[in-house]
Design a protein around this motif. Sequence first.
Motif, PDB file in Angstrom:
ATOM      1  N   ASN A 233       0.878  -1.158   0.000  1.00 13.32           N
ATOM      2  CA  ASN A 233       0.000   0.000   0.000  1.00 13.32           C
ATOM      3  C   ASN A 233       0.927   1.223   0.000  1.00 13.32           C
ATOM      4  O   ASN A 233       1.781   1.349   0.876  1.00 13.32           O
TER       5      ASN A 233
ATOM      6  N   CYS B 203       0.593   4.045   1.008  1.00 10.96           N
ATOM      7  CA  CYS B 203       0.426   4.876   2.209  1.00 10.96           C
ATOM      8  C   CYS B 203       0.681   4.086   3.491  1.00 10.96           C
ATOM      9  O   CYS B 203       0.403   4.561   4.596  1.00 10.96           O
TER      10      CYS B 203
ATOM     11  N   MET C 212      -6.052   2.749   6.436  1.00 11.23           N
ATOM     12  CA  MET C 212      -5.290   3.695   5.621  1.00 11.23           C
ATOM     13  C   MET C 212      -5.546   3.353   4.161  1.00 11.23           C
ATOM     14  O   MET C 212      -5.200   2.263   3.692  1.00 11.23           O
ATOM     15  N   ASN C 213      -6.168   4.255   3.475  1.00 18.85           N
ATOM     16  CA  ASN C 213      -6.501   4.044   2.077  1.00 18.85           C
ATOM     17  C   ASN C 213      -5.829   5.102   1.209  1.00 18.85           C
ATOM     18  O   ASN C 213      -5.347   6.112   1.709  1.00 18.85           O
ATOM     19  N   PHE C 214      -5.805   4.846  -0.075  1.00 20.04           N
ATOM     20  CA  PHE C 214      -5.162   5.774  -0.994  1.00 20.04           C
ATOM     21  C   PHE C 214      -5.978   5.925  -2.265  1.00 20.04           C
ATOM     22  O   PHE C 214      -6.792   5.072  -2.614  1.00 20.04           O
TER      23      PHE C 214
ATOM     24  N   CYS D 166      -3.412  10.114   0.711  1.00 21.61           N
ATOM     25  CA  CYS D 166      -3.579   9.112   1.762  1.00 21.61           C
ATOM     26  C   CYS D 166      -4.614   9.621   2.759  1.00 21.61           C
ATOM     27  O   CYS D 166      -4.623  10.810   3.084  1.00 21.61           O
ATOM     28  N   GLU D 167      -5.471   8.716   3.246  1.00 15.36           N
ATOM     29  CA  GLU D 167      -6.447   9.119   4.248  1.00 15.36           C
ATOM     30  C   GLU D 167      -6.935   7.915   5.048  1.00 15.36           C
ATOM     31  O   GLU D 167      -6.957   6.793   4.552  1.00 15.36           O
TER      32      GLU D 167
END
Length: 162
Positions: free
Chosen positions: A48, A50, A64-66, A76-77
């Motif tokens: 990932n 991020c 944590m996603n992107f 990234c958030e």
Amino acid sequence: MRWWFLGAAEVAASFYSLRKCSTRTCQSRMFPMLDFNNDTKVCTCRANPCKHLAKQCKGDTPYMNFHYAANKTLQCECTSFRVLNSVWVSKDICPGHKCENASAPLLDYSPHHDRCFCRPHPCSVPSVHSPGVHCPDPEFPELRYRFDDLDQIVCECSGQRL
């Protein structure tokens, strides 16, 4: 649809990306995401992008996603649900697109319609082939899928959390 319980396996990504990589798997905890690399024209195992920020995600937003902005910069958030992106699809084909609904978290691309869209996880939606079962075993919490050599979806509960 078949079910497997694995210690580590490829993460779900777009149908468009995974169909280019059918029968391939990623067994590394460092690089668990199976994705297509358009530069080399081969499938690759990625982390990932991020992941280094994942410890910031807590409480109601543990994932944590992107995604990639329209100018192809990484975003990234932390979110309340897993967003299942292919780096290739997200950055090179669908920059600026983002899946914001937990019922359709998978960014995908349709070459037939030449459009990007968000789809449900194929293993979490009830269908003729699957009751839409999630992964209740805490040892194998991650619901993932891949395509086998017959282009059938294989659902898997993995012990590796991304």
